[in-house]
Design a protein around this motif. Structure first.
Motif, mmCIF file in Angstrom:
data_model
loop_
_atom_site.group_PDB
_atom_site.id
_atom_site.type_symbol
_atom_site.label_atom_id
_atom_site.label_comp_id
_atom_site.label_asym_id
_atom_site.label_seq_id
_atom_site.Cartn_x
_atom_site.Cartn_y
_atom_site.Cartn_z
ATOM 1 N N ASN A 1 0.820 -1.211 0.000
ATOM 2 C CA ASN A 1 0.000 0.000 0.000
ATOM 3 C C ASN A 1 0.853 1.260 0.000
ATOM 4 O O ASN A 1 0.477 2.273 -0.591
ATOM 5 C CB ASN A 1 -0.947 -0.006 1.199
ATOM 6 N N ALA A 2 2.026 1.186 0.645
ATOM 7 C CA ALA A 2 2.908 2.360 0.652
ATOM 8 C C ALA A 2 3.355 2.692 -0.768
ATOM 9 O O ALA A 2 3.376 3.855 -1.169
ATOM 10 C CB ALA A 2 4.119 2.104 1.552
ATOM 11 N N TYR A 3 3.701 1.665 -1.539
ATOM 12 C CA TYR A 3 4.057 1.891 -2.945
ATOM 13 C C TYR A 3 2.880 2.515 -3.699
ATOM 14 O O TYR A 3 3.042 3.484 -4.453
ATOM 15 C CB TYR A 3 4.427 0.567 -3.629
ATOM 16 N N ALA A 4 1.703 1.937 -3.496
ATOM 17 C CA ALA A 4 0.524 2.405 -4.240
ATOM 18 C C ALA A 4 0.224 3.868 -3.917
ATOM 19 O O ALA A 4 -0.034 4.675 -4.807
ATOM 20 C CB ALA A 4 -0.683 1.530 -3.919
ATOM 21 N N ILE A 5 0.300 4.209 -2.629
ATOM 22 C CA ILE A 5 0.002 5.589 -2.217
ATOM 23 C C ILE A 5 1.020 6.545 -2.823
ATOM 24 O O ILE A 5 0.680 7.620 -3.305
ATOM 25 C CB ILE A 5 -0.001 5.702 -0.680
#
Lengths: 333, 502
Positions: free
Chosen positions: A201-205
């Motif tokens: 999710n950190a990558y996606a955000i």
């Protein structure tokens, strides 16, 4: 996760190629120019290199996560100093006087807790106010540094605990304590970023915040967790370093934010977020330390070292940009 | 027209990228005063060809001839100097600067000591703007203009130089029907003045209304030029995709079920007010209206991105509060957003990660994401939706628009929603994939999903919907059923004409 793309492989291996070039250069040039009669790639020298990489390296792992997430944290140097003071000062607090060396884990925990709390504060402000992380942590950098000075004024805070020093100077399997911490942090953060939901999710955000929100991802908590991680790691870095040195000046840790960002960027993590890798940051950290040691080995002074690292940073990013332009053209059909 | 020299001629343009022959000997010419359509599916080579024309790519072979003079197009500046101007699909204007500054960006008139001659700048700009009959002046900030008017600024920019050829790349993509009329007038004026125009579009109606000739590209190859007046949509489509296309309405054969979503008196500030409707399982409800009619905003409210100021949302008959997208998703509402790349996809991630993005937290074993579970989901929906990709590791940014849209749809189907909202399902998607997406939407309804389709394209709304809700200025004007809808009524409704008055 991201190796479906040739340019990514090329980029992530670029830093390792650069390290190999550095090693060859300093070995060859060293045999002509160095005043020392020892070889540059001497085992002890290399072990020392890892140990010296640890303080910046441990923080850089947190910075990688923060930057992949699309933020930045300028307050790590101040957090580092603040945690160091909490560590050394709490060792001498009268309430812990009766417990002997059992004070050590308590002081460690207090220092690490300090890091987590100030990190959480950064994260909370970024989350709840929506102010850019650059601005928020620029403010907290000044603020936390202020706290450091409020502690003892201009005076250093010193306390040597010999049990602690023994631990910090110990070797396990021939490798320094500090190096073990660096390797462990690298491994754990690599797993977090590559194999956990939080990492994904950190990558996606960082890549596309709006799409992440539309996928039901709660952006704020993830950002806050990342600031807590980097706060923890800045404190851990202080714990590892000051367990050995035993004395902290209020100016310690200054420019650490810039050195960590340099290492992270050198490793190929984008300032705009969404892309980057823990392993490449590890390479970036080593590359900087190699450059530093190598130039000193050749007899250069600190000012020359900084100049060289600055130039190389720009050169590497320029190269990276060239690679990216080619990649883009090839893909856009 | 035949005895004139072409304004622009391309001869045997070849451009290869590693592994791909993007352009394979493309030749065609544009006469002065001609509107020449350039058509082809996505990936046919239109964009590459335009980049060659614009001096962004250098062709490997072939020549570009402007007014019978071969030109080496080495940079965008060179293209401009030769009178080739682009009106881009994605506008490239500085929002904080005035219209005049944008038009003369890089060529501001100067006085002594390098000072800008503001008076001359504004006068010149106003002179050009008056030709275009636009409702703003030289001093207006570009950021305050609608997309349509920003496009007019780009066109005005093309008029400042002695343009030989103007290239319009999907100019109507974000325009309303009324705005299109204005644009077409401007293009007609340009044609009158003897400029050659290349018009790139996927929209057949426009092509047949606007253009003189149609050139078609397929797989990087030139497939031929047709005279618009002597051809028809089928012929062009066949040339583009090598098969004919059925765009007629598929009648619902399946049962329409219970009400899945009901909205009562929903309002959100000035954006929309007192909106009430229901969507049943197995039903496709189309929202049709002009840009700014409040359709997207309703979708965003249902998805928890906006807070309603009044009204109730009922899911399966129960009043529900939706405070965030996470809330909406957990209650079975999914949104395929309007801007696929900006709001729907994480372009730096691969196909699989994009598809599992909303549910990755549920695909874990212990603290770790389960690779197997993710790949299983990806494989399932790749097969179901016929997503053409070499594998899950493919970066989603490398897929065609149609396949990207299928990834977004697959992402939501894998969450098993009950209500699926699709905003502009085929924006920027080529003709072949368009009908696939339409069939997919019909198929989803047949499988019992309640589907809301928001679209600015009338044929699309007519094609996929069981019922059509016409909106105007944030209000529902009229609801039509597929059996009774008439195009003229629909157009009146979205233009604010109520049925009694009509």
């Amino acid at each position: 996760m991201k190796n479906g793309n040739k340019t990514v492989i090329l980029k992530s291996s670029a830093i390792w190629g650069f390290i190999v070039v550095e090693l060859i250069f300093f070995s060859v040039a060293g045999s002509f120019l160095s005043l020392s009669d020892k070889a540059f790639m001497d085992l002890n020298n290399m072990l020392l290199l890892f140990k010296q990489s640890a303080p910046i390296g441990i923080i850089a792992m947190g910075m990688t996560v923060i930057m992949i997430n699309g933020n930045i944290d300028l307050s790590v140097g101040a957090t580092f100093a603040l945690a160091a003071i909490v560590l050394l000062d709490s060792l001498t607090w009268p309430i812990f006087a009766g417990i002997g060396d059992w004070v050590i884990p308590i002081s460690w925990a207090l220092a690490l807790l300090t890091g987590v709390v100030v990190g959480a504060l950064n994260g909370l402000i970024v989350w709840k106010t929506g102010v850019d992380a650059f601005i928020v942590t620029l403010g907290s950098m000044l603020g936390y540094r202020g706290l450091v000075f409020m502690y003892h004024g201009e005076q250093p805070t010193s306390h040597l605990n010999w049990t602690l020093v023994d631990f910090a100077e110990a070797h396990f399997l021939g490798i320094d304590t500090a190096t073990w911490f660096l390797l462990l942090v690298t491994l754990v953060m690599w797993i977090v970023m590559r194999h956990t939901v939080h990492g994904r999710n950190a990558y996606a955000i960082g890549d596309n915040r709006e799409a992440a929100v539309n996928a039901g991802i709660r952006v704020g908590p993830h950002m806050m967790i990342n600031f807590m991680i980097i706060g923890f790691l800045a404190a851990l870095s202080a714990v590892v370093f000051y367990s050995e040195s035993g004395s902290v000046n209020p100016n310690d840790g200054e420019l650490y934010e810039l050195w960590t960002i340099t290492a992270v960027v050198l490793g190929g993590t984008k300032l705009t977020g969404g892309a980057g890798s823990i392993i490449s940051t590890f390479g970036g950290v080593l590359a900087i330390q190699l450059m530093r040691k190598g130039l000193v080995f050749l007899g250069a002074g600190t000012e020359t070292v900084n100049l060289a690292i600055g130039l190389i940073l720009i050169a590497v990013l320029f190269l990276d940009k060239q690679l990216n332009i080619k990649g883009k053209e090839a893909l856009r059909i | 027209m035949t005895d004139q020299t072409p304004a622009l001629r391309l001869e045997g343009i070849v451009k290869t990228f590693p592994g791909v022959r993007a352009l394979d000997g493309v030749s065609f010419s544009v006469m002065p005063g001609e509107v020449h359509a350039l058509m082809g599916e996505n990936g046919a080579g239109k964009s590459t060809l335009m980049k060659v024309l614009g001096g962004i790519y250098r062709p490997d072979e072939g020549t570009i001839v402007v007014n019978e003079k071969p030109v080496a197009m080495t940079s965008p500046l060179e293209a401009k100097a030769n009178g080739i101007m682009f009106i881009h699909q994605e506008l490239s204007l500085a929002g904080e600067l005035s219209v005049a500054e944008n038009i003369y960006l890089g060529a501001l008139p100067r006085k002594s000591f390098g000072r800008v001659d503001w008076k001359l700048l504004y006068d010149r700009t106003d002179a050009i703007l008056s030709q275009l009959k636009v409702p703003f002046d030289a001093r207006t900030l570009v950021g305050d203009l609608s997309i349509a008017n920003q496009q007019m600024v780009e066109i005005a920019r093309a008029l400042t130089v002695d343009a030989k050829a103007v290239i319009f790349d999907e100019p109507t993509a974000s325009l309303t029907d009324a705005e299109k009329v204005v644009l077409f007038d401007v293009i007609a004026d340009l044609r009158e003045s003897g400029v050659g125009i290349i018009y790139i579009s996927h929209r057949m109606e426009e092509i047949f209304k606007m253009t003189d000739r149609i050139s078609v590209l397929r797989d990087g190859q030139y497939r031929g030029t047709l005279v618009t007046a002597e051809t028809n949509e089928d012929e062009v489509t066949q040339l583009m995709i090598g098969r004919s296309l059925d765009l007629s309405r598929n009648a619902s054969t399946h049962e329409i079920g219970e009400v899945a979503l009901e909205v009562q008196g929903l309002s959100c500030g000035d954006l929309f007010s007192d909106v009430s409707f229901e969507v049943r399982r197995g039903e496709v409800v189309g929202f049709y209206g002009l840009v700014g009619a409040g359709r997207t905003e309703i979708a965003e409210t249902l998805f928890g991105l906006r807070e309603p100021t009044a009204g109730t949302i009922l899911l399966d008959g129960k009043p529900t509060r939706i405070n965030s997208p996470a809330d909406a998703i957990s209650r079975g509402i999914s949104l395929v957003p309007e801007d696929r790349k900006g709001q729907g996809l994480v372009l730096g991630m691969n196909c699989r990660d994009n598809m599992t993005l909303p549910q990755v937290a549920d695909l874990t074993s212990g603290p770790f994401v389960s690779n197997g579970a993710e790949v299983a989901i990806f494989d399932q929906y790749r097969d179901r939706l016929d997503i053409r990709t070499p594998g899950w590791k493919q970066m989603v940014g490398n897929l065609s628009g149609g396949n990207q849209q299928k990834i977004v749809i697959g992402k939501w189907l894998s969450m098993h929603p009950s209500v699926l909202i699709v905003d502009e399902p085929t924006r920027g998607i080529d003709v072949g994939s368009k009908s696939e997406i339409h069939n997919l939407i019909r198929d989803l309804a047949a499988h019992g999903y309640a589907v809301i389709v928001i679209s600015s394209e009338m044929p699309e709304v007519l094609h996929v919907s069981d019922r059509i809700i016409a909106m105007y200025h944030g209000k529902i004007m009229r609801t039509f059923t597929a059996e009774t809808v008439r195009e003229d009524n629909l157009i009146q409704a979205i233009s604010g004409i109520s049925p009694e008055a009509a």
